[in-house]
Design a protein around this motif. Structure first.
Motif, PDB file in Angstrom:
ATOM      1  N   ARG A 309     142.965   6.474 -30.913  1.00 32.46           N
ATOM      2  CA  ARG A 309     142.314   5.845 -32.074  1.00 32.46           C
ATOM      3  C   ARG A 309     142.653   4.366 -32.132  1.00 32.46           C
ATOM      4  O   ARG A 309     141.786   3.527 -32.434  1.00 32.46           O
ATOM      5  N   LEU A 310     143.912   4.037 -31.823  1.00 31.63           N
ATOM      6  CA  LEU A 310     144.310   2.634 -31.813  1.00 31.63           C
ATOM      7  C   LEU A 310     143.594   1.884 -30.696  1.00 31.63           C
ATOM      8  O   LEU A 310     143.140   0.746 -30.882  1.00 31.63           O
ATOM      9  N   THR A 311     143.443   2.530 -29.547  1.00 35.14           N
ATOM     10  CA  THR A 311     142.735   1.917 -28.424  1.00 35.14           C
ATOM     11  C   THR A 311     141.295   1.587 -28.801  1.00 35.14           C
ATOM     12  O   THR A 311     140.802   0.485 -28.535  1.00 35.14           O
ATOM     13  N   ARG A 312     140.622   2.542 -29.435  1.00 31.40           N
ATOM     14  CA  ARG A 312     139.222   2.309 -29.837  1.00 31.40           C
ATOM     15  C   ARG A 312     139.127   1.188 -30.864  1.00 31.40           C
ATOM     16  O   ARG A 312     138.207   0.344 -30.802  1.00 31.40           O
ATOM     17  N   GLU A 313     140.071   1.141 -31.789  1.00 27.88           N
ATOM     18  CA  GLU A 313     140.034   0.114 -32.833  1.00 27.88           C
ATOM     19  C   GLU A 313     140.264  -1.275 -32.239  1.00 27.88           C
ATOM     20  O   GLU A 313     139.580  -2.242 -32.586  1.00 27.88           O
ATOM     21  N   VAL A 314     141.236  -1.366 -31.342  1.00 28.29           N
ATOM     22  CA  VAL A 314     141.522  -2.667 -30.712  1.00 28.29           C
ATOM     23  C   VAL A 314     140.340  -3.135 -29.880  1.00 28.29           C
ATOM     24  O   VAL A 314     139.924  -4.300 -29.942  1.00 28.29           O
ATOM     25  N   ALA A 316     137.209  -2.352 -30.231  1.00 32.28           N
ATOM     26  CA  ALA A 316     136.093  -2.706 -31.119  1.00 32.28           C
ATOM     27  C   ALA A 316     136.296  -4.104 -31.722  1.00 32.28           C
ATOM     28  O   ALA A 316     135.354  -4.904 -31.795  1.00 32.28           O
ATOM     29  N   ARG A 317     137.511  -4.372 -32.140  1.00 27.17           N
ATOM     30  CA  ARG A 317     137.770  -5.672 -32.759  1.00 27.17           C
ATOM     31  C   ARG A 317     137.685  -6.807 -31.748  1.00 27.17           C
ATOM     32  O   ARG A 317     137.219  -7.902 -32.072  1.00 27.17           O
ATOM     33  N   ASP A 320     134.122  -7.619 -31.137  1.00 29.92           N
ATOM     34  CA  ASP A 320     133.504  -8.380 -32.231  1.00 29.92           C
ATOM     35  C   ASP A 320     133.991  -9.828 -32.272  1.00 29.92           C
ATOM     36  O   ASP A 320     133.523 -10.611 -33.082  1.00 29.92           O
TER      37      ASP A 320
END
Length: 321
Positions: A309-314, A316-317, A320
């Motif tokens: 989940r942390l990997t996906r969030e990083v 994604a950010r 962007d």
């Protein structure tokens, strides 16, 4: 100002980041003077980049045999440079080779040795992490030329554009009978990740990863940060990950901007190698894990649920912007 000798860590073509950190540390005591040990022409190739980060002079100790022996050519070169310049101190990176070089040099000079420094002030006093990371102390050499090993990541490289005068030291004359000769070299695939001691972000896995396959989540998170992968001694001893990636007292000492520990309980051996990291994040399913007491941010949970989940969030950010 007096010279401060800095042993240059390089691959023959490129200066390692740890050397730029040493040059920044040396500036607190005097004029940084780089000592390059290598084959003929190495110092000339590296002089410009060393000058860009503050070296006021470059001492070239070059010979065709310099790369054929372990440690001894560097010790010989530093000993000669000390006799010629009477420096305020000698700084060496606290790597495996660096620690041995510094110890041998201090013995030859009959001088004080300070190891694993994480800070340094203008008086020559250093801050050290000692007894496996249990204590932080301030120390100062009272006899001879101080020989100091500096933990990678403890100083930020500083740009100081200028010219560096190249000086030639006598070529290292190594006695084969009393030196360890390198008989073979095997390249270790480096991949696209930064080295452990040069990375701003390090993601390490421990016994809690469960096996070699489990390190995939560690690698994915490290790649999301464009960081390096590390491993605890327990994970290395279990065969989960190669030894050269071990972080700890018997592995590599790191001090990145961000250190993420996945499935690492926090044995003192491991903490000694990473506790000076700027920010520490730990993920462990055991709420009593010692590393949670050290961490700036602790997550009690399953690393295989948290890390992806942390990997996906990083990712994604970063996408962007």
């Amino acid at each position: 100002m007096p010279d401060v000798l800095v042993l240059v860590d390089h691959d023959g073509e490129r200066v390692n980041k740890t050397t730029y950190e040493l040059l920044a540390a040396a500036r607190r005591l005097g004029d940084p003077a780089a000592v390059v040990v290598g084959t003929p022409g190495t110092a000339a190739r590296l002089r410009e980049s060393l000058a860009r980060y503050g070296a006021t002079s470059v001492h070239a100790a070059e010979s065709t045999e310099a790369a054929d022996f372990l440690v001894t050519p560097a010790v010989d070169a530093l000993e000669l440079a000390v006799s010629e310049t009477s420096p305020a101190a000698v700084l060496v990176s606290a790597t495996t080779d660096g620690r041995e070089t510094a110890a041998r040099l201090a013995a030859r000079l009959d001088a004080g040795l300070l190891i694993d420094a994480v800070d340094l002030d203008s008086s020559g006093a250093v801050t050290q992490i000692v007894f496996g990371g249990s204590y932080t102390v301030r120390s100062q050499v009272t006899h001879g030329t101080p020989v100091i090993t500096v933990r990678p990541g403890s100083f930020e490289p500083e740009g100081h554009p200028g010219g560096a005068v190249e000086r030639t030291l006598a070529p290292p004359a190594v006695d084969p009978a009393g030196s360890a000769r390198i008989t073979d070299r095997r390249a270790v695939p480096a991949g696209d990740r930064p080295g452990l001691t040069e990375a701003a972000v390090v993601v390490s896995g421990g016994r809690g990863v469960g096996g070699a396959d489990g390190f995939e989540v560690v690698e994915e998170l490290a790649d999301a940060f464009s960081g390096a992968v590390g491993a605890s001694r327990a994970a290395v001893d279990a065969g989960y990950y190669p030894h050269q990636f071990q972080v700890g007292q018997t592995g590599k000492s790191v001090s990145p901007q961000l250190y993420i520990a996945l499935g690492i309980s926090g044995a003192i051996q491991h903490l000694a190698g990473m506790q000076t990291s700027r920010t520490i994040v730990a993920v462990n399913k055991d709420p009593e894990a010692p590393i949670l007491d050290l961490a700036d941010y602790g997550v009690v949970g399953d690393l295989f649920a948290v890390a992806p989940r942390l990997t996906r969030e990083v990712a994604a950010r970063r996408a962007d912007g």
